[in-house]
Motif scaffolding. Structure first.
Motif, PDB file in Angstrom:
ATOM      1  N   ALA A  38       0.858  -1.186   0.000  1.00  0.00           N
ATOM      2  CA  ALA A  38       0.000   0.000   0.000  1.00  0.00           C
ATOM      3  C   ALA A  38       0.894   1.236   0.000  1.00  0.00           C
ATOM      4  O   ALA A  38       2.115   1.138   0.057  1.00  0.00           O
ATOM      5  CB  ALA A  38      -0.932  -0.001   1.213  1.00  0.00           C
ATOM      6  N   ASP A  39       0.274   2.419  -0.043  1.00  0.00           N
ATOM      7  CA  ASP A  39       1.053   3.657  -0.090  1.00  0.00           C
ATOM      8  C   ASP A  39       1.775   3.923   1.228  1.00  0.00           C
ATOM      9  O   ASP A  39       2.831   4.569   1.236  1.00  0.00           O
ATOM     10  CB  ASP A  39       0.151   4.839  -0.429  1.00  0.00           C
ATOM     11  CG  ASP A  39      -0.372   4.773  -1.863  1.00  0.00           C
ATOM     12  OD1 ASP A  39       0.288   4.124  -2.700  1.00  0.00           O
ATOM     13  OD2 ASP A  39      -1.428   5.362  -2.132  1.00  0.00           O
ATOM     14  N   THR A  40       1.201   3.465   2.330  1.00  0.00           N
ATOM     15  CA  THR A  40       1.854   3.616   3.631  1.00  0.00           C
ATOM     16  C   THR A  40       1.773   2.305   4.387  1.00  0.00           C
ATOM     17  O   THR A  40       0.883   1.470   4.136  1.00  0.00           O
ATOM     18  CB  THR A  40       1.189   4.717   4.487  1.00  0.00           C
ATOM     19  OG1 THR A  40      -0.131   4.279   4.876  1.00  0.00           O
ATOM     20  CG2 THR A  40       1.100   6.032   3.724  1.00  0.00           C
ATOM     21  N   GLU A  43      -1.519   2.087   6.330  1.00  0.00           N
ATOM     22  CA  GLU A  43      -2.667   1.710   5.511  1.00  0.00           C
ATOM     23  C   GLU A  43      -2.709   0.208   5.276  1.00  0.00           C
ATOM     24  O   GLU A  43      -3.770  -0.431   5.401  1.00  0.00           O
ATOM     25  CB  GLU A  43      -2.594   2.450   4.174  1.00  0.00           C
ATOM     26  CG  GLU A  43      -3.717   2.109   3.209  1.00  0.00           C
ATOM     27  CD  GLU A  43      -3.521   2.726   1.833  1.00  0.00           C
ATOM     28  OE1 GLU A  43      -4.224   2.295   0.896  1.00  0.00           O
ATOM     29  OE2 GLU A  43      -2.652   3.612   1.698  1.00  0.00           O
ATOM     30  N   ARG A  68      -3.484  -1.605   8.606  1.00  0.00           N
ATOM     31  CA  ARG A  68      -4.867  -1.372   9.047  1.00  0.00           C
ATOM     32  C   ARG A  68      -5.832  -2.234   8.241  1.00  0.00           C
ATOM     33  O   ARG A  68      -6.762  -2.846   8.797  1.00  0.00           O
ATOM     34  CB  ARG A  68      -5.200   0.112   8.898  1.00  0.00           C
ATOM     35  CG  ARG A  68      -6.610   0.486   9.372  1.00  0.00           C
ATOM     36  CD  ARG A  68      -6.788   1.999   9.451  1.00  0.00           C
ATOM     37  NE  ARG A  68      -6.513   2.654   8.175  1.00  0.00           N
ATOM     38  CZ  ARG A  68      -5.460   3.437   7.944  1.00  0.00           C
ATOM     39  NH1 ARG A  68      -4.572   3.653   8.910  1.00  0.00           N
ATOM     40  NH2 ARG A  68      -5.297   3.993   6.770  1.00  0.00           N
ATOM     41  N   LEU A  69      -5.619  -2.315   6.927  1.00  0.00           N
ATOM     42  CA  LEU A  69      -6.509  -3.107   6.085  1.00  0.00           C
ATOM     43  C   LEU A  69      -6.452  -4.581   6.470  1.00  0.00           C
ATOM     44  O   LEU A  69      -7.495  -5.224   6.673  1.00  0.00           O
ATOM     45  CB  LEU A  69      -6.134  -2.943   4.613  1.00  0.00           C
ATOM     46  CG  LEU A  69      -6.926  -3.815   3.633  1.00  0.00           C
ATOM     47  CD1 LEU A  69      -8.398  -3.433   3.625  1.00  0.00           C
ATOM     48  CD2 LEU A  69      -6.342  -3.707   2.224  1.00  0.00           C
TER      49      LEU A  69
END
Length: 334
Positions: free
Chosen positions: A227-229, A232, A235-236
């Motif tokens: 992911a971009d971070t 993120e 968390r997903l």
């Protein structure tokens, strides 16, 4: 380096079995398009953890949908398969795919499958070595017979015959399975449920048991999500994995009623996110490089379905293929 995709056909809530299996096939095709070297399918019975009951059948279908990638089983469960029948299927897929099939086998567990398929608890508890040896004999000999405690039959010809010996890998989750793989000189498949230190310990045990085969082409399964971070990605997966792991892990039902306490799904999701390549492309690259350097395993297969739906899975495959794989191969000279 070899980098593959590991597909469990994960039965996330809210998705029909047909949707899951279609998504699994599409993910395999996307993996070839994204530049992965191989695609692996898991086999499970009577549970939502994975809704593919025949890894060889799905592998055969995907071999017909692809042109380049190796397609393997991770794994076909020997405790519920007749080893000669599995050898026949392996020879068939090897021939029609021009050598693109890779058989992975495992012992399985003491689950209700043994009752349903009539193989019985003994096939799991005492007959794995006998089953594995019969499988290997059937793959290498022109004729096969058996006179053992589990299998006994007259000599028959093996048809079809392969041009060579298809590759076989053994899933290892215990000291006994490590010793068995080492004795037969077969590479190991190491699961995503253990960290680098756990993998290194099993590899050291293999090397001690069979020094001459210590450099075999072992395979390590890891969870991967980009992911971009990092926040993120974490968390997903921390939100989505428990929705699948909770009901999925509860599907492992012992055949003999022995006590079993399923892992806490949220805790397990956090553990997986902490030890595997979950984060930015830089994070994923760093974690994979660390795993390869700590373990020496140069063949990773990435469980990419943690995001919970087809769109996320295909996006994950595409980003890993474009933003991580080329850098990883450059790092290790391929």
């Amino acid at each position: 380096m070899r980098i593959g995709v590991f597909l469990l056909a994960a039965g996330f809530p809210g998705r029909s079995h047909g949707e899951v299996l279609s998504a699994t096939v599409n993910a395999a095709v996307a993996a070839e398009r994204a530049g992965f070297d191989d695609v692996w399918f898991a086999e499970h019975h009577f549970m939502s953890y994975g809704v593919c009951p025949s890894a060889t059948t799905l592998a055969g279908y995907v071999l017909g949908r692809t042109e380049r990638v190796v397609v393997g089983t991770a794994v076909s469960v020997l405790s519920t398969h007749h080893p000669v029948a599995l050898a026949e299927q392996t020879a068939l897929l090897d021939l029609v795919s021009s050598g693109r099939f890779h058989l992975g086998v495992g012992r399985g567990g003491p689950w209700v499958d043994l009752e349903v398929f009539g193989t019985g608890l003994a096939r799991y508890e005492t007959a794995f070595a006998e089953s594995l040896d019969l499988l290997l004999a059937a793959l290498t000999g022109e004729h096969i017979s058996a006179d053992g405690p589990t299998y006994a039959f007259r000599e028959v010809p093996m048809v079809p015959r392969t041009r060579g010996v298809p590759p076989v890998t053994v899933a290892c989750t215990s000291a006994n399975s490590v010793a068995l793989a080492a004795e037969r000189g077969l590479p190991m498949l190491l699961g995503m449920h253990i960290d680098d230190d756990g993998k290194r310990g099993m590899l050291d045990a293999y090397a001690a048991a069979r020094p001459a085969a210590a450099s075999r082409d072992h395979i390590a399964a890891v969870v991967a999500h980009v992911a971009d971070t990092r926040a993120e990605a974490q968390r997903l997966l921390r939100a989505e994995l428990p929705r699948w792991l909770g009901p999925g892990l509860a599907g492992y039902v012992p055949v003999d009623g022995r006590p079993r306490t399923p892992r806490d799904a949220e805790e397990y999701a956090g553990f997986l996110c902490g030890i595997h390549p979950v984060g930015t492309p830089d994070d994923c690259l760093k974690t994979m490089v660390t795993t390869v350097e700590r373990t020496g395993v140069r063949h990773l297969i990435l469980m990419v379905e943690g995001g919970g739906d087809l769109v996320r899975t295909e996006q994950n495959i595409t980003r890993l293929g474009a933003e991580v794989l080329p850098r990883l191969r450059t790092w290790f000279g391929r």
